[in-house]
Structure formats: structure tokens, C-alpha cells
Write a protein that holds these residues in place. Sequence first.
Motif: not given
Length: 197
Positions: A98-109
Amino acid sequence: MSRAMVPLHPQPTGRPDELRWIVPAGTLTGTGALARVPAAPAALLADGTLAAISLEATAVVTRLGPGRTWAEDGPRVRTALHTALEDPAGWIVDAGAGPGADDAALYGVVVEVLAGETGDFVRSHGGGIDLVDVTDGVVTVCLRGACHGCPASWLTLHQRLERRIRQRHPALREVRDIAAPPGSPLRPGRSSRTRNG
């Protein structure tokens, strides 16, 4: 006839158990968590050498399993990635994330960038940057200490923080400062891209 080997080189992420393996732009066709990994790196996941693999636009991010070291296991990981990159179609991004997965990856970065050299630079000048939110590719932060109200805060936020995040996560839309005064180019709702041209 064999294909040419895809060049890759390791880059630290700030975590001792993790490396980003930089590949030429256009080698990988997706970003995020993976639903399917090619056979060679999948074998390393299965035997515990690797704990996780994900894709960025120009990198394969690998995290070692418990008790593993880059000195001992790095050559096997490199060989597996070279083999897997000969077939880019073998990497299948998890569409169900889902779209939230990209935000989760961005958050980690963002967390890693703030913990690394960029955060060190800000702290060395008596300032701080707190991560407030990551939504739909927009990172909202709060500048504090010497950074809050500093005339150079735009440069710190965009020439240091935003540039570093975008190198690691090209899907970043913008970085905003929630504490910026009204009318400031850092204020939420005004895109930093306008200022950057």
C-alpha cells in the motif's frame, strides 16, 4: 551469451548491520518492500545471512541477520546481488504494502539522515531538527534551538537535509518546517520546489 555484470558498490546507512548497494539508475523498476526476491539473495534470507532486503530507486538495501558481519558475509551478499541483478524482472515489489509503505520507508530514511552527518552538523551549531510527520511523501520537521528563526535555516533544511533525503529516497515530495513563521518559504503548505526552481 552472458550479460554484462551490473556495477554496484556498498554505501553505509548509519546502521552497522545495513548497507545500501548502489546500482546505476534505471536498473531497478520499483521501490519498497519486496514480495519476491531472486533466488540468490532469497537463499541468503533463508539461511539467516540477511534479515531484510528492500529496493530504493538506485540501491538494494540489505540488513544482516543476527550474529552476521559484513567482513565475513559481505562477499557472499555482493555475489548474490550481482547474480540477481542480471535479471531485474526477478525483483517483485510488494504491491500489497500500500501507499503507506513508501511513507514508512521515507520515515526510516529521515530518521537515519537526522542521526547521521546532517544531524551532527545541525547539533554542532546548537540547533536541532525534530521529525514531526511523514505523509504522502511530504516530510514535516520542527527546527529548534539555534536553527529556529536563523536566517540560514532555509539552507540547512533544503541544501543539507532535503538534498540528503532525496539522494536516498527520490520519491520525496518536499520538506517543511512546522515552526516556521507565517509567510516563510519553510512554512507548511508552500513547496520547497518553488524556491529551488
